[in-house]
Design an enzyme around this catalytic site. Structure first.
Site, PDB file in Angstrom:
ATOM      1  N   HIS A 113       0.798  -1.238   0.000  1.00 17.04           N
ATOM      2  CA  HIS A 113       0.000   0.000   0.000  1.00 17.04           C
ATOM      3  C   HIS A 113       0.826   1.283   0.000  1.00 17.04           C
ATOM      4  O   HIS A 113       0.279   2.375  -0.073  1.00 17.04           O
ATOM      5  CB  HIS A 113      -1.030  -0.023   1.148  1.00 17.04           C
ATOM      6  CG  HIS A 113      -0.488   0.175   2.526  1.00 17.04           C
ATOM      7  ND1 HIS A 113      -0.559   1.381   3.173  1.00 17.04           N
ATOM      8  CD2 HIS A 113       0.104  -0.680   3.392  1.00 17.04           C
ATOM      9  CE1 HIS A 113      -0.039   1.245   4.388  1.00 17.04           C
ATOM     10  NE2 HIS A 113       0.367   0.006   4.543  1.00 17.04           N
ATOM     11  N   CYS A 133       1.771   6.002  11.767  1.00 20.03           N
ATOM     12  CA  CYS A 133       1.599   4.722  12.444  1.00 20.03           C
ATOM     13  C   CYS A 133       1.627   4.892  13.955  1.00 20.03           C
ATOM     14  O   CYS A 133       1.236   3.986  14.677  1.00 20.03           O
ATOM     15  CB  CYS A 133       2.698   3.757  12.027  1.00 20.03           C
ATOM     16  SG  CYS A 133       2.723   3.535  10.265  1.00 20.03           S
TER      17      CYS A 133
HETATM   18  N1  PLP Z   1       7.793  -0.203   8.101  1.00 22.22           N
HETATM   19  C1  PLP Z   1       7.743   1.070   7.689  1.00 22.22           C
HETATM   20  C2  PLP Z   1       9.030   1.801   7.472  1.00 22.22           C
HETATM   21  C3  PLP Z   1       6.508   1.690   7.441  1.00 22.22           C
HETATM   22  O1  PLP Z   1       6.479   2.951   7.024  1.00 22.22           O
HETATM   23  C4  PLP Z   1       5.323   0.948   7.654  1.00 22.22           C
HETATM   24  C5  PLP Z   1       4.004   1.578   7.490  1.00 22.22           C
HETATM   25  O2  PLP Z   1       3.788   2.717   7.821  1.00 22.22           O
HETATM   26  C6  PLP Z   1       5.430  -0.389   8.069  1.00 22.22           C
HETATM   27  C7  PLP Z   1       6.674  -0.931   8.289  1.00 22.22           C
HETATM   28  C8  PLP Z   1       4.211  -1.252   8.277  1.00 22.22           C
HETATM   29  O3  PLP Z   1       3.651  -1.610   7.042  1.00 22.22           O
HETATM   30  P1  PLP Z   1       2.215  -2.289   6.960  1.00 22.22           P
HETATM   31  O4  PLP Z   1       1.226  -1.171   7.064  1.00 22.22           O
HETATM   32  O5  PLP Z   1       2.164  -2.964   5.628  1.00 22.22           O
HETATM   33  O6  PLP Z   1       2.107  -3.239   8.073  1.00 22.22           O
END
Ligand code: PLP
Length: 387
Positions: free
Chosen positions: A203, A328
Site C-alpha cells: 500500500h 503509524c
Molecule cells: N515499516 C515502515 C518503514 C513503514 O512505514 C510501515 C508503514 O507505515 C510499516 C513498516 C508497516 O507496514 P504495513 O502497514 O504494511 O504493516
C-alpha cells in the site's frame, strides 16, 4: 474542495492499473489457487506471475518470496523466526533507534523472551553509524534489523555496507531489512546487499492495503507464524489474497517503470516545498538529511512555535492532508517519535514536526497550494502561541 494528498508515506491511492487488475480477480478470476479446477488454476497462474514480477524487481528467485497480509506481518515472522532459529548461537540482537513500530514492538517482545536488544547510534540525520555497528557486532550476535528508508524523516541507511560488515564480522547473524519506504523508489537488491530477510508492503506503492511480502534468502529455513493449509510452501498458511497480490505486482511494475522520472519529480517537489516555506515564513528546520541525501518522497519540517497537530487540522480545512510525526504512531499519542528524539529533537521540537510525503499523483500546483496555505496559517497560529 479538491483533495491535496501529501501523506504518501502513510499510504497511497491505488493506481488505476492495479484497481483494474484487482476488479477482474475479485469478480471474474475469483478461484482459490488451491482448487483443482480451471478457476483455481487460473488464480494460481496469476499469483505465480505476480511473484515473478516482484522477484525480477528485487533481482531474486521467485521461490524466495512469500506473500503476507502486510509488512508488519512480514517483520513479525522474520524477526521471531530468525531469533528462534539462532538462539543456540546467541541472544544478541542489534537494531537502529529509528525503526518503525513493527520492528520496535517485535524486538520488545523478543526482549521479554530473554534476548538482548542493543541500539545502534546514528548521526544527526538518523543514518546508522557503521563505526558503531562494527564495534557492537559480536560473535554471539544473531540478528541485525534495520530499515532502509526511515518513514518519518526519509533518512537512507547504508544497507549494502551494513550487509557486508555483518557478513565479515558476525557471519552467523541474520540481516533483516524493512524496505517498506524504499521498495519501488530506490534500488533494493537483497542478494548483493547481503540481506537475509526483507519486508515490503503493497500500500506504499499505489497497491492495495492488506498485502505484504517477505523475502527469505535461499537455503534459510524458518518457522512460520501461522499454521494451517500450508499455502506459500507452508510459510504462510491461509488462502492467498489473489486480488491483493496481483494488484501489488501491477503497482510495483508501474512504479518501477516510471522510477527515474518519478524520483526527479519528487525531489523537485521536496525542493519546491522546502524553499517555498522557508521564503514565506521563518523558524523552519529540516528534520533529517539534506534534501537530496534523503529519500525523494519524504520531507519533515520543524516549525517553530507551532503545534503540528493543530496545523495538520487547519490544513485539512484547505483539503490538504499531511502527517504529524509518523502516522503509524498516531494511535499511541503518548509515544513521542523515537526517530526525532534520536536525532536530538526535544519534546517541543517533536511536537512541531510536520511530515509531507509525495507520490506519483502529486503535482507542482498542489505543492504551490500547500505553500500558500502554510504561509497564511503559520503566522496566524504563531500569534496565538504562548511562548
Ligand atoms: N515499516 C515502515 C518503514 C513503514 O512505514 C510501515 C508503514 O507505515 C510499516 C513498516 C508497516 O507496514 P504495513 O502497514 O504494511 O504493516
Amino acid at each position: 474542495m479538491k483533495t491535496i494528498y501529501l501523506d504518501n508515506a502513510a499510504t497511497t491511492r491505488v493506481s488505476d492499473g492495479a484497481a483494474a487488475v484487482m476488479a477482474k480477480l475479485l469478480t471474474e478470476d475469483y478461484g482459490n489457487p488451491s482448487s483443482l479446477h480451471h478457476l483455481g488454476y487460473e488464480a494460481e497462474k496469476q499469483v505465480a506471475a505476480a511473484r515473478g514480477t516482484l522477484a525480477s524487481i528485487l533481482g531474486v528467485e521467485p521461490s524466495a518470496l512469500f506473500f503476507t497480509s502486510c509488512a508488519t506481518e512480514s517483520t513479525n515472522t522474520a524477526l521471531r523466526a530468525a531469533a528462534r532459529s539462532r538462539c543456540h548461537v546467541g541472544k544478541h540482537i542489534l537494531t537502529s533507534k529509528t525503526e518503525h513500530s513493527a520492528t520496535r514492538e517485535t524486538l520488545k517482545y523478543l526482549e521479554g523472551q530473554g534476548f538482548e536488544v542493543e541500539m545502534l547510534e546514528n548521526d544527526g540525520t538518523g543514518r546508522v553509524s557503521l563505526t558503531d555497528l562494527e564495534q557492537k557486532l559480536r560473535p554471539d550476535t544473531i540478528l541485525v534489523s534495520c530499515l532502509h528508508v526511515n518513514n518519518e524523516i526519509g533518512t537512507i541507511n547504508p544497507i549494502a555496507e551494513m550487509g557486508a560488515m555483518i557478513r565479515q564480522k558476525s557471519p552467523r547473524a541474520l540481516f533483516h531489512v524493512d524496505a517498506v519506504q524504499s521498495f519501488g523508489k530506490l534500488t533494493v537488491l537483497p542478494q548483493s546487499f547481503g540481506i537475509d530477510l526483507l519486508s515490503v508492503s503493497a500500500h506504499k506503492i499505489n497497491g492495495p492495503k492488506g498485502c505484504g511480502l517477505l523475502y527469505i534468502r535461499k537455503g534459510l529455513t524458518l518457522q512460520p507464524l501461522l499454521y494451517g493449509g500450508g499455502q506459500e510452501k507452508g510459510m504462510r498458511s491461509g488462502t492467498e489474497n489473489t486480488a491483493g497480490i496481483c494488484g501489488f505486482a501491477q503497482a510495483a511494475k508501474e512504479i518501477w517503470e516510471m522510477r527515474a522520472d518519478l524520483t526527479e519529480r519528487m525531489y523537485g517537489f521536496k525542493e519546491q516545498l522546502y524553499s517555498g516555506v522557508c521564503e514565506a515564513v521563518g523558524g523552519v528546520t529540516l528534520n533529517g538529511p539534506s534534501l537530496r541525501d534523503g529519500a525523494p518522497h519524504i520531507l519533515n519540517l520543524g516549525l517553530k512555535d507551532i503545534r503540528s497537530e493543530v496545523l495538520l487540522h487547519a490544513l485539512e480545512d484547505y483539503g490538504i492532508y499531511v502527517s504529524s510525526g509518523s502516522a503509524c504512531a498516531s494511535n499511541k499519542p503518548a509515544e513521542k517519535s523515537p526517530t526525532l528524539a534520536s536525532i536530538g529533537r526535544n519534546a517541543k521540537e517533536i511536537d512541531s514536526a510536520l511530515r509531507f510525503s509525495f507520490g506519483r499523483y502529486t503535482t507542482a500546483e498542489e505543492i504551490g497550494e500547500c505553500i500558500r496555505a502554510l504561509s497564511e496559517l503559520i503566522p496566524t497560529l504563531r500569534r496565538f502561541t504562548i511562548k
